[in-house]
Design a protein around this motif. Structure first.
Motif, short mmCIF file in Angstrom:
data_model
loop_
_atom_site.label_atom_id
_atom_site.label_comp_id
_atom_site.label_asym_id
_atom_site.label_seq_id
_atom_site.Cartn_x
_atom_site.Cartn_y
_atom_site.Cartn_z
N PRO A 63 0.82 -1.22 0.00
CA PRO A 63 0.00 0.00 0.00
C PRO A 63 0.86 1.27 0.00
O PRO A 63 0.82 2.08 0.93
N VAL A 64 1.65 1.43 -1.06
CA VAL A 64 2.55 2.58 -1.19
C VAL A 64 2.15 3.32 -2.46
O VAL A 64 2.08 2.71 -3.53
N THR A 65 1.90 4.61 -2.35
CA THR A 65 1.46 5.41 -3.50
C THR A 65 2.64 6.04 -4.22
O THR A 65 3.76 6.10 -3.69
N GLU A 66 2.37 6.56 -5.41
CA GLU A 66 3.39 7.30 -6.15
C GLU A 66 3.82 8.53 -5.36
O GLU A 66 4.99 8.90 -5.38
N GLY A 67 2.87 9.14 -4.67
CA GLY A 67 3.20 10.29 -3.83
C GLY A 67 4.17 9.91 -2.71
O GLY A 67 5.10 10.66 -2.41
N ASP A 68 3.94 8.74 -2.12
CA ASP A 68 4.86 8.24 -1.09
C ASP A 68 6.26 8.06 -1.65
O ASP A 68 7.26 8.41 -1.01
N LEU A 69 6.32 7.51 -2.87
CA LEU A 69 7.63 7.29 -3.51
C LEU A 69 8.31 8.62 -3.83
O LEU A 69 9.53 8.74 -3.67
N ALA A 70 7.54 9.61 -4.26
CA ALA A 70 8.11 10.92 -4.56
C ALA A 70 8.68 11.57 -3.30
O ALA A 70 9.77 12.14 -3.33
N VAL A 71 7.95 11.47 -2.19
CA VAL A 71 8.44 12.03 -0.92
C VAL A 71 9.71 11.30 -0.49
O VAL A 71 10.69 11.93 -0.06
N LEU A 72 9.72 9.98 -0.62
CA LEU A 72 10.90 9.20 -0.26
C LEU A 72 12.10 9.63 -1.11
O LEU A 72 13.19 9.86 -0.58
N ALA A 73 11.90 9.79 -2.42
CA ALA A 73 13.00 10.18 -3.31
C ALA A 73 13.52 11.57 -2.95
O ALA A 73 14.73 11.81 -2.96
N GLN A 74 12.62 12.49 -2.59
CA GLN A 74 13.04 13.83 -2.18
C GLN A 74 13.85 13.75 -0.89
O GLN A 74 14.88 14.41 -0.75
N THR A 75 13.39 12.94 0.06
CA THR A 75 14.10 12.77 1.33
C THR A 75 15.50 12.22 1.08
O THR A 75 16.48 12.70 1.66
N VAL A 76 15.59 11.23 0.21
CA VAL A 76 16.90 10.64 -0.12
C VAL A 76 17.82 11.70 -0.72
O VAL A 76 18.98 11.82 -0.34
N GLU A 77 17.29 12.49 -1.65
CA GLU A 77 18.12 13.53 -2.27
C GLU A 77 18.59 14.54 -1.23
O GLU A 77 19.77 14.93 -1.22
N GLU A 78 17.71 14.94 -0.33
CA GLU A 78 18.10 15.90 0.71
C GLU A 78 19.19 15.32 1.61
O GLU A 78 20.14 16.01 1.95
N VAL A 79 19.05 14.05 1.99
CA VAL A 79 20.05 13.40 2.84
C VAL A 79 21.40 13.35 2.13
O VAL A 79 22.45 13.66 2.71
N VAL A 80 21.38 12.99 0.86
CA VAL A 80 22.62 12.86 0.10
C VAL A 80 23.26 14.24 -0.11
O VAL A 80 24.47 14.39 0.00
N ARG A 81 22.44 15.25 -0.38
CA ARG A 81 22.99 16.61 -0.57
C ARG A 81 23.60 17.15 0.72
O ARG A 81 24.53 17.94 0.69
N GLN A 82 23.05 16.74 1.87
CA GLN A 82 23.57 17.23 3.14
C GLN A 82 24.99 16.76 3.41
O GLN A 82 25.67 17.31 4.28
N THR A 83 25.47 15.78 2.68
CA THR A 83 26.86 15.36 2.83
C THR A 83 27.81 16.44 2.35
O THR A 83 28.98 16.45 2.73
N GLY A 84 27.29 17.34 1.50
CA GLY A 84 28.12 18.43 0.99
C GLY A 84 28.98 18.04 -0.19
O GLY A 84 29.68 18.86 -0.75
N SER A 85 28.93 16.80 -0.59
CA SER A 85 29.73 16.33 -1.71
C SER A 85 28.96 16.45 -3.01
O SER A 85 27.74 16.27 -3.04
N SER A 86 29.66 16.77 -4.09
CA SER A 86 28.99 16.87 -5.39
C SER A 86 28.91 15.52 -6.09
O SER A 86 28.22 15.38 -7.09
#
Length: 145
Positions: A63-86
């Motif tokens: 029971p996972v929606t496309e919206g749930d997946l989009a939020v998860l992907a955004q969270t992952v991107e934010e976590v990865v960007r917080q490392t400060g590495s390009s």
């Protein structure tokens, strides 16, 4: 430059500028590029859609929606960007996926983890399930206090 503001999502910077010759004002939006180093050594731009695609397979029938997946992907991107590495390797992205996916759906988490962490035996699954149960019981007891 007259003014500089970070966007709400923290992924870009809006700058107000003024032309030194004519005095005209304009805005620029700057984003930092984020590249992924694949296991093969190939480097490509980070893609939320690729994160969603990889996780979508683990979420089939759940029971996972496309919206749930989009939020998860955004969270992952934010976590990865917080490392400060390009540049980040695929392993870091996989680790960044595990936490939010675990919160979203434990069965999908087990499916993803079994592939990502290369479970070889039933004991690998049993260990992951035991950890989920222990964390669930710890959370339940914390809520009771």
């Amino acid at each position: 430059m007259i003014d500089s503001r970070t966007s709400d999502d923290g992924l870009s910077i809006r700058r107000r500028r003024q032309c030194p010759e004519c005095g005209g004002r304009f805005s620029t939006i700057e984003t930092a590029s984020l590249n992924v180093i694949k296991r093969s050594g190939v480097i490509e731009p980070f893609s939320r859609e690729k994160v969603m695609s990889g996780v979508r397979k683990a979420c089939q029938g759940r029971p996972v929606t496309e919206g749930d997946l989009a939020v998860l992907a955004q969270t992952v991107e934010e976590v990865v960007r917080q490392t400060g590495s390009s540049q980040v390797d695929t392993n870091e992205i996989g680790l960044a996926i595990l936490g939010p996916l675990r919160e979203l759906d434990q069965i999908a988490y087990l499916r993803f983890a079994s592939v990502y962490q290369a479970f070889d035996t039933l004991e690998d699954f049993e260990s992951a399930i035991a950890q989920l149960r222990a964390d669930h019981h710890r959370l339940a007891s914390d809520l009771e206090e």
